[in-house]
Design an enzyme around this catalytic site. Sequence first.
Site, mmCIF file in Angstrom:
data_model
loop_
_atom_site.group_PDB
_atom_site.id
_atom_site.type_symbol
_atom_site.label_atom_id
_atom_site.label_comp_id
_atom_site.label_asym_id
_atom_site.label_seq_id
_atom_site.Cartn_x
_atom_site.Cartn_y
_atom_site.Cartn_z
ATOM 1 N N GLY A 55 39.453 1.096 84.651
ATOM 2 C CA GLY A 55 40.257 0.834 83.461
ATOM 3 C C GLY A 55 40.399 2.109 82.657
ATOM 4 O O GLY A 55 40.255 2.114 81.439
ATOM 5 N N HIS A 56 40.655 3.194 83.365
ATOM 6 C CA HIS A 56 40.869 4.484 82.706
ATOM 7 C C HIS A 56 41.487 5.469 83.692
ATOM 8 O O HIS A 56 41.558 5.196 84.894
ATOM 9 C CB HIS A 56 39.547 5.046 82.146
ATOM 10 C CG HIS A 56 38.490 5.275 83.175
ATOM 11 N ND1 HIS A 56 37.410 4.443 83.337
ATOM 12 C CD2 HIS A 56 38.364 6.224 84.128
ATOM 13 C CE1 HIS A 56 36.649 4.889 84.318
ATOM 14 N NE2 HIS A 56 37.216 5.964 84.820
ATOM 15 N N ALA A 57 41.937 6.592 83.155
ATOM 16 C CA ALA A 57 42.380 7.730 83.968
ATOM 17 C C ALA A 57 41.635 8.959 83.469
ATOM 18 O O ALA A 57 40.969 8.919 82.435
ATOM 19 C CB ALA A 57 43.887 7.921 83.824
#
Length: 140
Positions: A55-57
């Site tokens: 749930g991130h980059a």
Amino acid sequence: MNNSFSVFDCKIVKLPIVHENKGNITVLENSINTPFDTKRIYYLYDIPMDSTRGGHAHYKLEQFIIAASGSFIFTLDDGSQRRDFFLNHPDKALHIKPGIWREMREFSSGSVCLVLASKEYTESDYIRDYNDFLKFRNGK
Ligand code: T46
């Protein structure tokens, strides 16, 4: 910072296996059969089967991800396209380029997710809000 890589720049890489009757060995040698100079190694374990992670980059980080045990799914997203990667054997690795959103799910019981990372840990390299990620991808 790089917002130009697509999910099609992220690939499964087949790793070498030394087969022996007593068991197998896979050897990774830094920058020889890894796609970058590895600065950090970490692993996820004791993962509840219904857990979702990611749930991130990352702005700059590249990663090489291996299912050292068990299996799980990585969904990669470049802001316009998504791809699912099923990792289920230690003889393959997923190379994730910078600027790609990821979610991980469907961890099998006892799975271990081994990660080689191109940089040291810093929270400032994370984009944890999906709308911020889309702005980054759109150059805003
Ligand atoms: C990815 C998957 C496979 C640290 O203190 N140092 C570290 O090197 C890392 C990776 C994490 N942490 C702390 C930061 C958070 O408080 O551990 C906590 C969980 O970290 P994160 O949100 O990064 O966890 P995941 O499992 O969602 O994601 C991590 C990677 O960051 C990510 O890029 O692909 O593992």
